[in-house]
Design a protein around this motif. Structure first.
Motif, PDB file in Angstrom:
ATOM      1  N   PRO A 152       0.790  -1.233   0.000  1.00  0.00           N
ATOM      2  CA  PRO A 152       0.000   0.000   0.000  1.00  0.00           C
ATOM      3  C   PRO A 152       0.822   1.284   0.000  1.00  0.00           C
ATOM      4  CG  PRO A 152       0.017  -0.972   2.178  1.00  0.00           C
ATOM      5  CD  PRO A 152       0.703  -1.951   1.275  1.00  0.00           C
ATOM      6  N   SER A 153       2.045   1.248   0.514  1.00  0.00           N
ATOM      7  CA  SER A 153       2.801   2.496   0.681  1.00  0.00           C
ATOM      8  C   SER A 153       3.902   2.682  -0.354  1.00  0.00           C
ATOM      9  CB  SER A 153       3.419   2.532   2.084  1.00  0.00           C
ATOM     10  OG  SER A 153       4.257   1.411   2.296  1.00  0.00           O
ATOM     11  N   THR A 154       3.964   1.791  -1.337  1.00  0.00           N
ATOM     12  CA  THR A 154       5.006   1.881  -2.361  1.00  0.00           C
ATOM     13  C   THR A 154       4.472   2.656  -3.564  1.00  0.00           C
ATOM     14  OG1 THR A 154       5.836  -0.267  -1.655  1.00  0.00           O
ATOM     15  CG2 THR A 154       6.605   0.551  -3.781  1.00  0.00           C
ATOM     16  N   ASP A 165      -3.588 -17.407 -14.286  1.00  0.00           N
ATOM     17  CA  ASP A 165      -3.989 -18.018 -13.018  1.00  0.00           C
ATOM     18  C   ASP A 165      -2.812 -18.568 -12.217  1.00  0.00           C
ATOM     19  OD1 ASP A 165      -3.369 -20.081 -14.724  1.00  0.00           O
ATOM     20  OD2 ASP A 165      -5.152 -21.280 -14.284  1.00  0.00           O
ATOM     21  N   VAL A 166      -1.589 -18.188 -12.610  1.00  0.00           N
ATOM     22  CA  VAL A 166      -0.383 -18.647 -11.922  1.00  0.00           C
ATOM     23  C   VAL A 166       0.343 -17.440 -11.326  1.00  0.00           C
ATOM     24  CG1 VAL A 166       1.840 -19.835 -12.163  1.00  0.00           C
ATOM     25  CG2 VAL A 166      -0.152 -20.621 -13.468  1.00  0.00           C
ATOM     26  N   LEU A 167       0.806 -17.582 -10.094  1.00  0.00           N
ATOM     27  CA  LEU A 167       1.513 -16.512  -9.401  1.00  0.00           C
ATOM     28  C   LEU A 167       2.717 -16.044 -10.223  1.00  0.00           C
ATOM     29  CD1 LEU A 167       1.243 -15.106  -6.605  1.00  0.00           C
ATOM     30  CD2 LEU A 167       2.951 -16.727  -5.759  1.00  0.00           C
ATOM     31  N   LEU A 168       2.831 -14.739 -10.395  1.00  0.00           N
ATOM     32  CA  LEU A 168       3.927 -14.151 -11.156  1.00  0.00           C
ATOM     33  C   LEU A 168       5.022 -13.641 -10.221  1.00  0.00           C
ATOM     34  CD1 LEU A 168       1.880 -11.994 -13.711  1.00  0.00           C
ATOM     35  CD2 LEU A 168       2.964 -14.219 -14.138  1.00  0.00           C
ATOM     36  N   TYR A 169       6.261 -13.683 -10.698  1.00  0.00           N
ATOM     37  CA  TYR A 169       7.400 -13.210  -9.916  1.00  0.00           C
ATOM     38  C   TYR A 169       8.175 -12.172 -10.716  1.00  0.00           C
ATOM     39  CZ  TYR A 169       6.497 -17.230  -6.926  1.00  0.00           C
ATOM     40  OH  TYR A 169       5.902 -18.141  -6.091  1.00  0.00           O
ATOM     41  N   ASP A 170       8.776 -11.223 -10.001  1.00  0.00           N
ATOM     42  CA  ASP A 170       9.615 -10.242 -10.678  1.00  0.00           C
ATOM     43  C   ASP A 170      11.055 -10.749 -10.776  1.00  0.00           C
ATOM     44  OD1 ASP A 170      10.810  -9.861  -8.182  1.00  0.00           O
ATOM     45  OD2 ASP A 170       9.698  -8.024  -7.752  1.00  0.00           O
ATOM     46  N   ARG A 171      11.935  -9.907 -11.293  1.00  0.00           N
ATOM     47  CA  ARG A 171      13.320 -10.330 -11.515  1.00  0.00           C
ATOM     48  C   ARG A 171      14.045 -10.676 -10.228  1.00  0.00           C
ATOM     49  NH1 ARG A 171      14.403  -5.130 -15.369  1.00  0.00           N
ATOM     50  NH2 ARG A 171      12.865  -5.664 -16.976  1.00  0.00           N
ATOM     51  N   ALA A 172      13.577 -10.108  -9.120  1.00  0.00           N
ATOM     52  CA  ALA A 172      14.198 -10.377  -7.823  1.00  0.00           C
ATOM     53  C   ALA A 172      13.608 -11.614  -7.145  1.00  0.00           C
ATOM     54  CB  ALA A 172      14.041  -9.162  -6.924  1.00  0.00           C
ATOM     55  N   GLY A 173      12.640 -12.244  -7.798  1.00  0.00           N
ATOM     56  CA  GLY A 173      12.014 -13.431  -7.231  1.00  0.00           C
ATOM     57  C   GLY A 173      10.865 -13.144  -6.292  1.00  0.00           C
ATOM     58  N   ASP A 174      10.373 -11.904  -6.302  1.00  0.00           N
ATOM     59  CA  ASP A 174       9.257 -11.533  -5.442  1.00  0.00           C
ATOM     60  C   ASP A 174       7.946 -11.514  -6.237  1.00  0.00           C
ATOM     61  OD1 ASP A 174      10.911 -11.076  -3.192  1.00  0.00           O
ATOM     62  OD2 ASP A 174      11.423  -9.080  -3.956  1.00  0.00           O
ATOM     63  N   ALA A 175       6.869 -11.923  -5.595  1.00  0.00           N
ATOM     64  CA  ALA A 175       5.534 -11.837  -6.196  1.00  0.00           C
ATOM     65  C   ALA A 175       4.861 -10.627  -5.575  1.00  0.00           C
ATOM     66  CB  ALA A 175       4.738 -13.110  -5.922  1.00  0.00           C
ATOM     67  N   ALA A 176       5.051  -9.467  -6.196  1.00  0.00           N
ATOM     68  CA  ALA A 176       4.644  -8.222  -5.542  1.00  0.00           C
ATOM     69  C   ALA A 176       4.204  -7.172  -6.547  1.00  0.00           C
ATOM     70  CB  ALA A 176       5.808  -7.678  -4.715  1.00  0.00           C
ATOM     71  N   ILE A 177       3.425  -6.212  -6.033  1.00  0.00           N
ATOM     72  CA  ILE A 177       3.057  -5.023  -6.795  1.00  0.00           C
ATOM     73  C   ILE A 177       2.542  -3.980  -5.801  1.00  0.00           C
ATOM     74  CG2 ILE A 177       0.588  -5.455  -7.257  1.00  0.00           C
ATOM     75  CD1 ILE A 177       1.236  -4.652 -10.224  1.00  0.00           C
ATOM     76  N   SER A 178       2.589  -2.721  -6.183  1.00  0.00           N
ATOM     77  CA  SER A 178       2.037  -1.660  -5.339  1.00  0.00           C
ATOM     78  C   SER A 178       0.575  -1.425  -5.704  1.00  0.00           C
ATOM     79  CB  SER A 178       2.830  -0.361  -5.540  1.00  0.00           C
ATOM     80  OG  SER A 178       2.657   0.128  -6.860  1.00  0.00           O
ATOM     81  N   TYR A 179      -0.145  -0.774  -4.798  1.00  0.00           N
ATOM     82  CA  TYR A 179      -1.531  -0.422  -5.093  1.00  0.00           C
ATOM     83  C   TYR A 179      -1.639   0.461  -6.341  1.00  0.00           C
ATOM     84  CZ  TYR A 179      -3.581  -2.445  -0.873  1.00  0.00           C
ATOM     85  OH  TYR A 179      -4.036  -3.319   0.080  1.00  0.00           O
TER      86      TYR A 179
END
Length: 205
Positions: A152-154, A165-179
């Motif tokens: 929420p704060s990024t 329908d499959v979890l996505l990962y970024d280049r750093a290996g994190d499954a993340a996104i900001s609001y």
């Protein structure tokens, strides 16, 4: 575009509302009581009080409904599917990352990796998704699941990748996104449909 937002009081709904206004969309908000920005119309109802007549003139409805009553998620999906059938109004529903599969093998969902005490919410979100998928009504729907790390704060990066329908990962290996970046993906999809009658997920690339 005429857009109705359900759940504009929450972080996702607010982020979509702000971006939709920036892009010049005609926005209405569904809520019993809510102070809305100038230029935004309030539809003073709960989601369960909505009728076909309330929504049939909109191009799309973005549902970012959230509740501590997890059993409401399938009820919301069922109600919106019913009242939007045969109207030509698109339904974009924000779901849960726990409904995603962990790998391309699609043998295990994210929910199955979580503590048992948290699984009821996941089951309710999955039930809501299945109502959309199994509907025989004439309805243009999209179910959008965020990744597991939903920040929420990024601030926005202006970038995202799209999956199904499959979890996505970024280049750093994190499954993340900001609001803000999740809202960007949602508004882009609303304005330029690429995932009609389909599941969708997004994450940072």
């Amino acid at each position: 575009m005429k857009l109705a937002i359900i759940g504009a009081k929450g972080k996702t709904g607010r982020a979509v509302l702000e971006l939709a206004q920036e892009r010049g969309l005609t926005v209405s908000v569904v809520a019993p009581r809510l102070r809305v920005p100038a230029g935004v119309k309030l539809i003073p109802k709960t989601v369960f009080d909505l009728t076909t007549a309330d929504l049939q003139d909109f191009d799309a409805v973005l549902c970012a409904y959230s509740s501590v009553r997890k059993a409401n998620y399938p009820r919301v999906s069922e109600h919106l599917t019913t009242i939007l059938a045969d109207t030509g109004t698109r339904l974009v529903m924000v779901g849960a990352g726990s409904t995603l599969y962990t790998t391309d093998h699609r043998t295990k969902t994210v929910a199955e990796t979580l503590p048992r005490l948290t699984r009821n919410a996941s089951r309710q979100h999955l039930a809501a998704r299945k109502i959309l998928q199994g509907s025989t009504a004439h309805l243009n729907w999209t179910y959008v699941a965020p990744p597991m790390s939903y920040l929420p704060s990024t601030p926005t990066t202006g970038r995202y990748q799209v999956g199904r329908d499959v979890l996505l990962y970024d280049r750093a290996g994190d499954a993340a996104i900001s609001y803000p970046d999740f809202a960007l993906a949602l508004v882009d999809e609303l304005q330029h449909p690429q995932n009609e009658c389909a599941l969708m997920t997004v994450a940072w690339p």
